[in-house]
Design an enzyme around this catalytic site. Structure first.
Site, PDB file in Angstrom:
ATOM      1  N   GLU A 178       0.825  -1.220   0.000  1.00  0.00           N
ATOM      2  CA  GLU A 178       0.000   0.000   0.000  1.00  0.00           C
ATOM      3  C   GLU A 178       0.857   1.268   0.000  1.00  0.00           C
ATOM      4  O   GLU A 178       0.361   2.348   0.328  1.00  0.00           O
ATOM      5  CB  GLU A 178      -0.949   0.006   1.208  1.00  0.00           C
ATOM      6  CG  GLU A 178      -1.889  -1.170   1.310  1.00  0.00           C
ATOM      7  CD  GLU A 178      -2.959  -1.233   0.209  1.00  0.00           C
ATOM      8  OE1 GLU A 178      -2.957  -0.358  -0.679  1.00  0.00           O
ATOM      9  OE2 GLU A 178      -3.774  -2.167   0.248  1.00  0.00           O
ATOM     10  N   HIS A 222      -2.876   2.414   8.321  1.00  0.00           N
ATOM     11  CA  HIS A 222      -4.007   1.690   7.751  1.00  0.00           C
ATOM     12  C   HIS A 222      -4.220   0.432   8.570  1.00  0.00           C
ATOM     13  O   HIS A 222      -3.267  -0.233   8.955  1.00  0.00           O
ATOM     14  CB  HIS A 222      -3.705   1.326   6.294  1.00  0.00           C
ATOM     15  CG  HIS A 222      -4.612   0.277   5.736  1.00  0.00           C
ATOM     16  ND1 HIS A 222      -5.960   0.486   5.563  1.00  0.00           N
ATOM     17  CD2 HIS A 222      -4.380  -0.998   5.333  1.00  0.00           C
ATOM     18  CE1 HIS A 222      -6.509  -0.613   5.064  1.00  0.00           C
ATOM     19  NE2 HIS A 222      -5.574  -1.530   4.919  1.00  0.00           N
ATOM     20  N   HIS A 271      -7.608  -2.654   9.915  1.00  0.00           N
ATOM     21  CA  HIS A 271      -8.899  -3.282   9.645  1.00  0.00           C
ATOM     22  C   HIS A 271      -9.724  -3.349  10.936  1.00  0.00           C
ATOM     23  O   HIS A 271      -9.986  -4.441  11.449  1.00  0.00           O
ATOM     24  CB  HIS A 271      -8.691  -4.708   9.096  1.00  0.00           C
ATOM     25  CG  HIS A 271      -7.808  -4.789   7.888  1.00  0.00           C
ATOM     26  ND1 HIS A 271      -7.168  -5.963   7.505  1.00  0.00           N
ATOM     27  CD2 HIS A 271      -7.462  -3.862   6.963  1.00  0.00           C
ATOM     28  CE1 HIS A 271      -6.468  -5.742   6.391  1.00  0.00           C
ATOM     29  NE2 HIS A 271      -6.626  -4.475   6.050  1.00  0.00           N
ATOM     30  N   GLU A 291     -17.249  12.547  22.319  1.00  0.00           N
ATOM     31  CA  GLU A 291     -15.946  13.102  21.930  1.00  0.00           C
ATOM     32  C   GLU A 291     -15.728  13.143  20.417  1.00  0.00           C
ATOM     33  O   GLU A 291     -14.796  13.800  19.945  1.00  0.00           O
ATOM     34  CB  GLU A 291     -14.823  12.300  22.588  1.00  0.00           C
ATOM     35  CG  GLU A 291     -14.720  10.892  22.061  1.00  0.00           C
ATOM     36  CD  GLU A 291     -13.523  10.108  22.616  1.00  0.00           C
ATOM     37  OE1 GLU A 291     -12.603  10.727  23.175  1.00  0.00           O
ATOM     38  OE2 GLU A 291     -13.541   8.892  22.469  1.00  0.00           O
ATOM     39  N   HIS A 317     -13.218  -3.002   3.852  1.00  0.00           N
ATOM     40  CA  HIS A 317     -11.789  -3.280   3.971  1.00  0.00           C
ATOM     41  C   HIS A 317     -11.196  -2.703   5.264  1.00  0.00           C
ATOM     42  O   HIS A 317     -10.656  -3.453   6.068  1.00  0.00           O
ATOM     43  CB  HIS A 317     -11.039  -2.743   2.734  1.00  0.00           C
ATOM     44  CG  HIS A 317      -9.575  -3.034   2.736  1.00  0.00           C
ATOM     45  ND1 HIS A 317      -8.879  -3.415   1.610  1.00  0.00           N
ATOM     46  CD2 HIS A 317      -8.654  -3.003   3.736  1.00  0.00           C
ATOM     47  CE1 HIS A 317      -7.608  -3.618   1.923  1.00  0.00           C
ATOM     48  NE2 HIS A 317      -7.448  -3.366   3.207  1.00  0.00           N
TER      49      HIS A 317
HETATM   50  O1  2HA Z   1      -0.983  -5.080   3.909  1.00  0.00           O
HETATM   51  O2  2HA Z   1      -3.895  -4.367   4.802  1.00  0.00           O
HETATM   52  O3  2HA Z   1      -4.539  -3.378   2.449  1.00  0.00           O
HETATM   53  C1  2HA Z   1      -2.194  -5.719   4.038  1.00  0.00           C
HETATM   54  C2  2HA Z   1      -3.292  -4.781   3.857  1.00  0.00           C
HETATM   55  C3  2HA Z   1      -3.586  -4.359   2.484  1.00  0.00           C
HETATM   56 ZN    ZN Z   2      -5.802  -3.522   4.404  1.00  0.00          ZN
END
Ligand code: 2HA
Ligand code: ZN
Length: 272
Positions: free
Chosen positions: A118, A141, A143, A171, A212
């Site tokens: 990414e 990033h 999940h 908040e 995602h």
């Molecule tokens: O690297 O989260 O979006 C693994 C991820 C890809």
């Molecule tokens: Zn990801």
């Protein structure tokens, strides 16, 4: 002059701490998630000889805006849970080349690895955030479970999504008055999703990738982490209550009172 021990550098410690916490919060299963942290070159020079490039790794796009800038970045295919015990394999320190087309590896990716798939979304997001906030340093990033769940059952309209999150905890409007931007499902790891994310990052520090995960940005590891944490907390309240009759809520007037009290400007077009 003798260099200091890179394994005890504050930026390596910060990456270890962030990845471990994110793993234990359940936001980064397997190799999920990635972090990039823009470093101060003079600080890095206390630990590394910046003339020693170990490898040149092409990046799949041009980032001349970041030429010469140094980042510590999680590795592709690497598991967040393993960063703490082996940072040198799971992290890398890269400098963007003068022409903006390559990464010069200064440290890490010890097993021959490379930066996260990414990287386009990360570097493009850094460029976008720096254009509106020169102090931005971190893009992360992950999940987060409830946020991901929410993208299956809530409208993906950016303003509707933001409004719901603001209502989920007092908040929220204070922590992310800029709201969250929502992207539809897109193929990850591409320049296209990177460009779309960066475009959204010009106006908000959090960008949801539907079905995602989440991108968050901030001036410090704590600020970016705290933002992601607050968005995920709000999504958790939503997922705990969405199927129940809503008896109480935070009204738009109350959200405005909060914004006024904390001297933040809520993104326009959301509060009625
Ligand atoms: O690297 O989260 O979006 C693994 C991820 C890809
Ligand atoms: Zn990801």
């Amino acid at each position: 002059m003798k260099k200091k021990d890179i394994f005890h550098a504050p930026f390596v410690e910060a990456m270890k701490e962030m990845t471990s916490n994110m793993y234990r919060l359940g936001w980064d299963e397997r190799n999920g998630g990635n972090i990039s942290y823009l470093l101060d070159s003079e600080e890095v020079a206390e630990y590394l000889d910046l003339s020693q490039v170990k490898r040149i790794i092409p990046i799949s796009f041009q980032a001349p805006e970041l030429a010469g800038r140094i980042f510590i970045v999680t590795g592709t295919g690497k598991y967040f849970k393993n960063v703490e015990s082996d940072p040198e394999t799971n992290l890398g320190i890269i400098r963007i080349s003068a022409d903006g087309a390559n990464a010069e590896l200064l440290w890490g990716y010890r097993d021959g690895g490379r930066f996260t798939s990414e990287l386009p979304a990360h570097l493009m997001s850094h460029i976008a955030r720096l254009s509106v906030d020169p102090e931005n340093r971190v893009v992360m990033h992950c999940h987060p479970t409830n946020l991901l769940a929410m993208t299956y059952v809530h409208s993906l309209d950016t303003n509707e999504f933001t409004h719901t999150l603001w209502q989920m905890s007092t908040e929220c409007v204070v922590v992310f008055p800029d709201g969250v931007e929502v992207l539809p499902w897109m193929l990850c790891g591409t320049n296209e999703i990177g460009e779309a994310t960066a475009e959204k990052m010009k106006s908000a520090r959090s960008v949801v990738w539907a079905m995602h995960g989440l991108y968050g940005a901030g001036k410090t590891p704590d600020e970016a982490f705290g933002l992601v944490e607050t968005v995920e907390k709000a999504a958790t309240i939503y997922m705990l209550t969405a199927h129940l009759p809503r008896v109480n809520t935070i009204t738009d007037e109350q959200l405005q009172v909060l914004a006024d009290a904390f001297k933040v400007t809520p993104k326009a077009g959301i509060l009625k």
